[in-house]
Design an enzyme around this catalytic site. Structure first.
Site, short mmCIF file in Angstrom:
data_model
loop_
_atom_site.label_atom_id
_atom_site.label_comp_id
_atom_site.label_asym_id
_atom_site.label_seq_id
_atom_site.Cartn_x
_atom_site.Cartn_y
_atom_site.Cartn_z
CG ASP A 182 39.76 53.31 -15.48
OD1 ASP A 182 39.98 53.67 -16.64
OD2 ASP A 182 38.78 53.68 -14.82
CD GLU A 214 53.08 39.64 -1.43
OE1 GLU A 214 52.53 38.56 -1.75
OE2 GLU A 214 52.56 40.45 -0.64
#
Length: 532
Positions: free
Chosen positions: A207, A249
């Site tokens: 956001d 990851e």
């Protein structure tokens, strides 16, 4: 120099995905208390699977006092009790994945709620004050704010504390801005990303992604000054490169809410070591005009080409007037500043254009975001003034109706109380009296309905080569007509002209947003997909 387009892998699902935005509070009520919840979403997962979407993006579902619809987060590791529990969220993520639907969560890094533990500790005089922008005021007695910045919601961006200091909030006073120059703020958000990626989410929507970093001098705003004191500052890119390392990851993806007029600076956020995608607001705010739509499409594709990122196409979200209403107004553009009460709307016209726009957006290269209820053809609802909850309304002094009109609870069953939203009592926002005519159960039985169109379009998009990420070639067409080709013989034609458009008689019609005329031509405000 242009960056090469990355090689495609099975993990690149997001480059061509159809992603459905769930505003939990208004989606479906599973426990009957008037507020949508995770139980309601879980019960409707088969509906979403039949619709054919690839992923669900959830607006913030975290613990929050709801001063800004959940974008005032008090605890990122807890689900708001009105929606359910963390265990339910984990079940939802897993159950959706079993149906082939991934999950994207929303992160609000610019600010936290004034109920967040950090802010409470800061008010008590703790070292957490350094995690926010708390400054002495100007004037003889500190009675003036530290600078002249204004809130995105209207009014000043500073509020005075009891001790005489002031704190920065680019949104509501209940949303104090974080100090992203402090390493603890960066570490906490990386930990939050890991928390949700470890629970199986496929990605994160960011956001207000361009607002985090602030000029440490906190100077007054000067129009045109570069760099801006709090928008699109260079420090942001180091933050997002670090985040990208976390995402990589786990194989997660990012989509940023990035409002920037400069296409070159916009593209910097989409470099291979930063965000994967960003929302395309140019297309969303474009009027229903062939020339301007083509310009928006061309500029969007040109912005993304240098970094090899896929475009995203959005017709509506939880912050803007719904597509049917917007396209049914005489001025079909959208501007937050000019949103007013009671604007006349031709819903038949808006619906016809929204159907055509659905096929247009789904045929363009890249990913598509679909806001809940758009597949039902919902118009903007007029909320009685005494029921409005959006802080934008109150911060404007009551002149702006705010965003509640696109957040009204969805209609699921025409004959059920509150159109099948699931409540035993009136929902948190009132549904219009006629809302049942848009109910999903009625539209499921009608292949010509808006829901029927979206289901068919997403099915064709998924099963027909040529859709999704890839090249686009404009074709010769009459004034007011958009026509372009994709790979494998796919053609999209959208007629925005006053007269019917001729179609290639040698091509096979895959789908149209409305019936062709008796001569096989494409009527005004209608779109068609063809296969050559």
């Amino acid at each position: 120099m242009a960056q090469p387009t990355p090689a495609r892998t099975p993990d690149d699902w997001w480059r061509s995905a159809v992603i459905y935005q769930v505003y939990v509070r208004s989606f479906a009520d599973g426990d009957g208390d008037g507020t949508g919840d995770l139980a309601g979403v879980r019960a409707r997962l088969p509906y979403l699977a039949e619709l054919g979407v690839d992923a669900l993006w959830f607006s913030p579902w975290y613990q929050s006092p709801m001063k800004d619809g959940g974008y005032d987060v008090a605890d990122y590791r807890a689900i708001d009790p009105a929606f359910g529990t963390l265990a339910e969220a984990e079940k939802l993520i897993a159950e959706a994945r079993e149906l082939g639907i991934r999950t994207i969560v929303d992160i609000v890094p610019n600010h936290v709620s004034d109920q967040h533990p950090w802010w409470r500790a800061a008010l008590a005089g703790g070292a957490e004050r350094e995690l926010f922008h708390i400054r002495p005021g100007r004037g003889d007695h500190g009675e003036l704010p530290p600078n002249d910045w204004t809130s995105e919601f209207g009014g000043p961006a500073w509020t005075r504390l009891p001790d005489g200091h002031w704190y920065l909030h680019l949104f509501a006073p209940e949303q104090p801005d974080l100090n992203w120059a402090h390493p603890a703020v960066r570490q906490e958000h990386e930990d939050i990303l890991r928390f949700w990626l470890e629970r199986g989410v496929a990605g994160v929507r960011i956001d207000s992604a361009a607002l985090l970093a602030k000029d440490p001098r906190l100077p007054d705003f000067v129009e045109g000054r570069d760099p801006h004191p709090y928008v699109d500052r260079d420090e942001l890119h180091d933050i997002y490169r670090s985040w990208r390392g976390v995402a990589d990851e786990y194989g997660g993806v990012f989509v940023g809410e990035v409002w920037l007029p400069d296409s070159e600076r916009f593209a910097r956020y989409l470099r291979p070591d930063e965000l994967h995608t960003a929302f395309n607001f140019s297309f969303l705010t474009c009027p229903w005009d062939a020339r301007r739509l083509r310009t928006s499409i061309d500029e969007t594709l040109a912005e993304h080409a240098p970094v090899g990122a896929p475009a995203t196409w959005v017709l509506c979200n939880h912050d803007v007037t719904r597509t049917v209403t917007r396209y049914g107004r005489e001025d079909t553009g959208f501007d937050f500043a000019t949103k007013v009460f009671g604007t006349p709307t031709d819903l038949a016209l808006g619906t016809r254009r929204a159907r055509a726009a659905a096929l247009l957006s789904l045929a363009l290269p890249g990913a598509v975001y679909l806001y809940q209820g758009e597949e039902l053809g919902l118009p903007e609802a007029d909320i009685p003034r005494d029921r409005i909850q959006d802080p934008m309304h109150f911060r404007s002094g009551g002149t702006d109706p705010g965003r509640d009109g696109c957040r009204v609870p969805l209609p699921w069953a025409a004959e059920a109380p509150y159109a099948g939203f699931g409540s035993r009592e009136e929902p948190w926002l009132p549904q219009p009296a006629h809302w049942a005519v848009y109910a999903a159960d009625l539209q499921m039985e009608d292949p010509g309905s808006m829901l029927g169109l979206y289901r068919a379009a997403i099915r064709v998009r998924r099963t027909t080569p040529g859709f999704g990420d890839g090249p686009l070639t404009w074709l010769p067409s009459a004034d007011g007509v958009l026509a372009f080709a994709r790979d494998d013989g796919l053609v999209c034609v959208v007629n925005l002209a006053d007269t019917p458009a001729e179609l290639d008689g040698t091509s096979r019609l895959l789908l149209s947003s409305g019936p062709l005329d008796d001569r096989g031509r494409l009527p005004r405000d209608t779109a068609a997909w063809l296969l050559r």
